[in-house]
Design an enzyme around this catalytic site. Sequence first.
Site, PDB file in Angstrom:
ATOM      1  N   HIS A 131     -61.308 -19.461  24.194  1.00  0.00           N
ATOM      2  CA  HIS A 131     -60.640 -18.150  24.289  1.00  0.00           C
ATOM      3  C   HIS A 131     -59.487 -18.176  25.304  1.00  0.00           C
ATOM      4  O   HIS A 131     -59.506 -17.454  26.299  1.00  0.00           O
ATOM      5  CB  HIS A 131     -61.647 -17.046  24.661  1.00  0.00           C
ATOM      6  CG  HIS A 131     -61.159 -15.671  24.285  1.00  0.00           C
ATOM      7  ND1 HIS A 131     -61.996 -14.641  23.956  1.00  0.00           N
ATOM      8  CD2 HIS A 131     -59.898 -15.165  24.175  1.00  0.00           C
ATOM      9  CE1 HIS A 131     -61.279 -13.552  23.676  1.00  0.00           C
ATOM     10  NE2 HIS A 131     -60.004 -13.854  23.801  1.00  0.00           N
ATOM     11  N   ARG A 145     -54.718  -2.712   6.297  1.00  0.00           N
ATOM     12  CA  ARG A 145     -54.913  -1.360   5.768  1.00  0.00           C
ATOM     13  C   ARG A 145     -53.695  -0.856   5.009  1.00  0.00           C
ATOM     14  O   ARG A 145     -53.807  -0.197   3.992  1.00  0.00           O
ATOM     15  CB  ARG A 145     -55.245  -0.398   6.919  1.00  0.00           C
ATOM     16  CG  ARG A 145     -56.702  -0.524   7.373  1.00  0.00           C
ATOM     17  CD  ARG A 145     -57.086   0.616   8.295  1.00  0.00           C
ATOM     18  NE  ARG A 145     -56.411   0.498   9.576  1.00  0.00           N
ATOM     19  CZ  ARG A 145     -56.970   0.009  10.675  1.00  0.00           C
ATOM     20  NH1 ARG A 145     -58.228  -0.405  10.640  1.00  0.00           N
ATOM     21  NH2 ARG A 145     -56.301  -0.066  11.802  1.00  0.00           N
ATOM     22  N   GLY A 165     -56.166 -17.730  24.383  1.00  0.00           N
ATOM     23  CA  GLY A 165     -54.970 -17.201  23.713  1.00  0.00           C
ATOM     24  C   GLY A 165     -53.872 -16.739  24.647  1.00  0.00           C
ATOM     25  O   GLY A 165     -52.703 -17.026  24.440  1.00  0.00           O
TER      26      GLY A 165
END
Length: 328
Positions: A293, A186, A295
């Site tokens: 998953h 952003r 991480g």
Amino acid sequence: MQSAGKLMKVFITRRIPQEGLKILSAAGVCEASQWDSDEPVPRAELLKGIQGAHGLLCLLSDKIDAEVLEAAGPNLKVISTLSVGFDHLAIDEIKKRGIRVGYTPDVLTDATAELTVALLLATARRLPEGVEEVKNGGWSSWKPLWLCGYGLSGSTVGVIGLGRIGMAIAQRLMPFGVKRLLYSGRTAKPHAAEVNGEFVPLDTLVSESDFIVVSCSLTPETQGLCDKSFFSKMKPTAVFINTSRGAVVNQEHLYEALSSGQIAAAGLDVTTPEPLPTNHQLLTLKNCVVLPHIGSATYSTRGVMSALAARNLLGGLQGTDMPSELTL
């Protein structure tokens, strides 16, 4: 210490590391009931367990929506999630009821960044394929082009989302001799200067990067961000890595890009759904490395996450500061 009659009720949706449970029991302000399993709590058990609770300690796999909040009733003061992501929480509903939310950012940054680098190297250098060839007798003599992959030296790396984890990934990749580090998001980030990061439009990042690492959070803007048009702009030699959230990627489109040779390879630590069905088409591809998953899966990180989730919960129960409160 409050008397037994005054103990606040807490529901914990899973077995969690002992560090957190010790903190809760030492505080002596709450009585915890727990879904005592390594598997997710069934919906019916969650709705039953949360009745009358003052606090909830939950995981990423628990959908905390209006129905759950209704079942809890008016006592519920705090929800503490053992995760950095909070897309499983119906934030608007929670806000409406004035419930505080705790989460566990920062403490899993290093572990997730390390795993991302490991996954990138394993995917780019075809490690799982190599291990398989050793086991199945495919390893014969040395061949100049056999199992060749792609190296980081002199490459351009693109990081989508240079937040805490994205930055930690970039810091670990730079010593490999990365030539350019591009990032999109952003806004431009002042801390990007530490890794000579160039803030570029997403299209530029996608078309110029040799390695693309997705580490943004899941929002309506990023849902399905990596789709057919995204993959069509990537170099045919580029490697795609996602350790953020599965829903950021359109997996049908990723399968097409990988199977047609439009992109070189992909490494995923997150999928939709989780777990990925064993007959999923992505698992038929040699150039796609899928992890379950993991991480933040180091013993120390999970222990610290558990302790932080417990402290957040206590802060919410007692109306005091929470170490990591989500501003709603």
